[in-house]
Design a protein around this motif. Sequence first.
Motif, short mmCIF file in Angstrom:
data_model
loop_
_atom_site.label_atom_id
_atom_site.label_comp_id
_atom_site.label_asym_id
_atom_site.label_seq_id
_atom_site.Cartn_x
_atom_site.Cartn_y
_atom_site.Cartn_z
N GLN A 1 9.72 4.55 -4.23
CA GLN A 1 9.69 3.06 -4.01
C GLN A 1 8.12 2.62 -4.61
O GLN A 1 6.89 3.77 -5.05
CB GLN A 1 8.83 3.63 -2.65
CG GLN A 1 8.54 2.34 -2.09
CD GLN A 1 7.94 2.15 -0.12
OE1 GLN A 1 8.76 2.97 0.13
NE2 GLN A 1 7.28 1.03 0.37
N GLY A 2 8.33 0.88 -4.71
CA GLY A 2 6.66 0.45 -5.61
C GLY A 2 6.35 -0.30 -4.52
O GLY A 2 6.44 -0.07 -3.86
N ALA A 3 4.95 -0.65 -5.11
CA ALA A 3 4.38 -2.00 -4.46
C ALA A 3 4.82 -3.21 -4.47
O ALA A 3 4.14 -3.96 -3.97
CB ALA A 3 2.91 -1.76 -5.38
N SER B 1 4.82 -2.93 -9.70
CA SER B 1 4.82 -1.85 -10.41
C SER B 1 6.27 -1.66 -11.50
O SER B 1 7.12 -1.82 -10.87
CB SER B 1 5.56 -0.48 -8.86
OG SER B 1 4.25 -0.90 -8.28
N SER C 1 4.04 10.15 1.60
CA SER C 1 4.01 10.38 -0.21
C SER C 1 3.30 10.35 -1.12
O SER C 1 2.43 11.14 -1.04
CB SER C 1 4.25 8.67 -0.26
OG SER C 1 3.39 7.94 -0.60
N SER D 1 2.78 10.44 -4.91
CA SER D 1 2.27 9.34 -6.18
C SER D 1 2.78 10.00 -7.12
O SER D 1 2.10 10.97 -7.81
CB SER D 1 0.61 9.23 -5.61
OG SER D 1 0.67 8.53 -6.94
N SER E 1 0.61 -1.20 -0.17
CA SER E 1 -0.11 0.33 -0.11
C SER E 1 1.01 1.09 -0.26
O SER E 1 1.98 1.12 0.15
CB SER E 1 -0.84 -0.08 0.98
OG SER E 1 -1.74 -1.08 0.81
N GLN E 2 0.33 2.33 -0.57
CA GLN E 2 0.88 3.52 -0.77
C GLN E 2 0.72 3.92 1.18
O GLN E 2 0.81 4.16 2.10
CB GLN E 2 0.05 4.74 -1.06
CG GLN E 2 0.69 6.08 -0.90
CD GLN E 2 0.22 6.89 -1.99
OE1 GLN E 2 -0.86 6.57 -2.42
NE2 GLN E 2 0.73 8.06 -1.76
N PRO E 3 2.65 3.98 1.47
CA PRO E 3 2.89 5.06 3.01
C PRO E 3 2.48 6.39 2.70
O PRO E 3 2.33 6.70 1.45
CB PRO E 3 4.77 5.06 2.08
CG PRO E 3 5.20 4.03 1.38
CD PRO E 3 3.97 3.95 0.13
N PRO F 1 2.39 3.85 -7.89
CA PRO F 1 1.41 2.12 -7.18
C PRO F 1 1.58 1.20 -8.57
O PRO F 1 2.53 1.17 -9.64
CB PRO F 1 0.06 2.70 -7.70
CG PRO F 1 0.52 4.83 -7.52
CD PRO F 1 1.98 4.65 -8.28
N SER G 1 -0.62 11.07 -9.40
CA SER G 1 -0.76 12.73 -8.87
C SER G 1 -0.43 13.17 -9.51
O SER G 1 -0.61 14.68 -9.36
CB SER G 1 -0.89 12.54 -6.97
OG SER G 1 0.64 13.03 -7.13
N TRP H 1 5.83 7.81 -4.72
CA TRP H 1 5.32 6.42 -4.57
C TRP H 1 4.73 5.78 -5.89
O TRP H 1 4.26 6.87 -6.78
CB TRP H 1 3.46 6.52 -3.47
CG TRP H 1 2.83 5.26 -3.85
CD1 TRP H 1 1.89 5.37 -4.71
CD2 TRP H 1 3.23 4.16 -3.78
NE1 TRP H 1 0.96 4.10 -4.21
CE2 TRP H 1 2.28 2.99 -3.92
CE3 TRP H 1 4.53 3.69 -2.85
CZ2 TRP H 1 1.64 1.51 -2.96
CZ3 TRP H 1 4.53 2.27 -2.66
CH2 TRP H 1 3.18 0.94 -2.24
#
Length: 714
Positions: free
Chosen positions: A235-237, A242, A181, A183, A176-178, A216, A186, A214
């Motif tokens: 960072q990825g999922a 990702s 962070s 994205s 999950s998204q920290p 996703p 976004s 992030w």
Amino acid sequence: MPAIGAVVALAAGMLVAVAPAAHAAAGATLPFTSVEAESASTTGTKIGPDYTQGTLASEASGRQAVRLTSGQRVEFTVPRASNAVNVAYSVPDGQSGSLDVYVNGTRLAKTLPVTSKYSYIDTGWIPGAKTHHFFDNARLLLGQNVQAGDRIAFEPTGTQVTVDVADFEQVDAAASQPAGSVSVVSKGADPSGNGDSTQAFRDAIAAAQGKVVWIPPGDYRITSSLSGVQNVTLQGAGSWYSVVHTSRFIDQSSSSGAVHLKDFAVIGEVTGRVDSSPDNFVNGSLGPGSSVSGMWIQHMKVGLWLMGDNDNLVVENNRILDTTADGLNLNGTAKGVRVRNNFLRDQGDDALAMWSLYSPDTDSSFENNTISQPNLANGIAIYGGTDIAVKNNLISDTNALGSGIAISNQKFLDPFHPLSGTITVDGNTLVRTGAMNPNWNHPMGALRVDSYDSAINATVDITNTTITDSPYSAFEFVSGGGQGYPVRNVDVTGATVKNTGTVVVQAEAQGAAAFRDVTATQVGAAGIYDCPYPANSGSFTLSDGGGNSGWSSTWPDCSTWPQPGQGNPDPDPNRNLAKGRPATATGSQDVYTPGKAVDGDAGSYWESANNAFPQSWTTDLGSSYAVRRLVLKLPPSPAWGARTQTITVLGSTDGSNYSTVVGSQGYRFDPATGNTATVALPDGTGLRHLRLTVSANSGWPAGQFSEVEAYLTP
């Protein structure tokens, strides 16, 4: 010479590191279990083993693989609970297709695409290189869980596929998204992979200084490299979820550091090797105190080509696959860098390298990495540097122009900083490493210390080494540039050598090394080859520190290089003496050249000039043998109709004067019985050069052999 312990449990076909008592296990702790195709159930054709540069089997894991044509399959017994698989495979040049996937007999809707797009690399500017990089990797989330003991099968569609090895893995759910962070979505990134997400990544990095960018789940396309990356975490999922598609991810000459790249994949589109192009995951500097972890890096020229300030960088828990050059190279100035617990497969140059160009790499290490199938250089190479450590690595199946581990003063360019301080090589396991060097016309050992461009004056401590199934020698000391520079200050303590093809120690430089507690079994030719190069350039002194056994003999003739298994006893009395040996012919048709008859592949073949009988095919076995039996083959395909070839067998000890061994007679080749003919040779026939003269063929107006095999056994 121009330029150029742990054990492995192989019986079940799985790549598994096993730790001996009181010593760390060699290799990485991996989230998957690999199973070799040759150990699986198959209706296809097993190829190999083969160590001949330029052949498909020689680049395969374990030097064996399984060839599948339409309607054939290979079926694996799953070794662990899994929901994902990665397959190493090869398809013929210029072709593509897919693998249908079956779980316990039920075909999945998903298929695994296969292609030659990233394979068949030519590097004509590298002396001794041939077309290489035949294999590629393709991965698939199965969409369901399978258990240990379940069956997963693969069947090709649209092209022939050679399957090498399958990696079975239980992939965790996407992270999950920290909190806090930024994205990339976004900022406008397109997770479908259709739009260009380059600017969105740049904007997210600018907005997230000191925080996390992030990525996703999704596929993101970047069309130009990122630069100015510092003080940020990308960072990825997870690397299965990702995915960034680009051939140049980060390219920057400097950074203030604190860059952390973690848990996503970067997959490129590099289909060749252009050394002047930065087609790398990371090119240049991440800056001090940075890290790279949990990444899947594939189809780049180089994974990480690191220059400038990368002090105290940590590179760990990554997969680097299918690079056309190095996996990772610390290209000078590296201080305190730790590269550990990574998996690397199918590199087109050194898998892991330190090269002390411009300034020395210092106090840096390669530890607990697993390296498989580097196909044009070394598993690990240390070119210069100060106080370097190579510890607890598992390296297998080096192919051409390389050793498992090379400790070298080969500079390539100036200014170069030779080895100094203490070079620690400890706890490494080398399996089927070392290769024939076509530039030298003899091989490189599994572990090589090379005073290529200058004397080795550093202290080189080699301890707790396991060398298994080296096709040639175990330890080599050489001045590869041909200048006769000495190799000094080498201490080899605690080594187990098993089934080395020629010798335990290959000494070709002046200098000295001390050996203690080095035990060897199943030595192919002799314990020691002590022949300085150039001749009369100085002797090499081997000091016996005690505890050594199994390698006291010395190869007696420096005018000849020992062939694998030439000593007594032969490590494999049933081996095919002709496989991989040089071959010539009085004529050939198109691409059906003489070497096709000794390449270990029954599907390829030599065909002589047409309508020009008699035609002769000749091979040099490398030494004189009492050959008792020949096995002659044509391709097993039913498309090859039955035929009779009239053949005379001749032999020679000097390559000039041939005598008849078996007189002219007809031999029947019938696909119903394997398209194979056996020729019994008289007892006591000693020959080095084997010649087959074909005077007639009822099926085609030429001589034809897909394999010529020679055996000591009747």
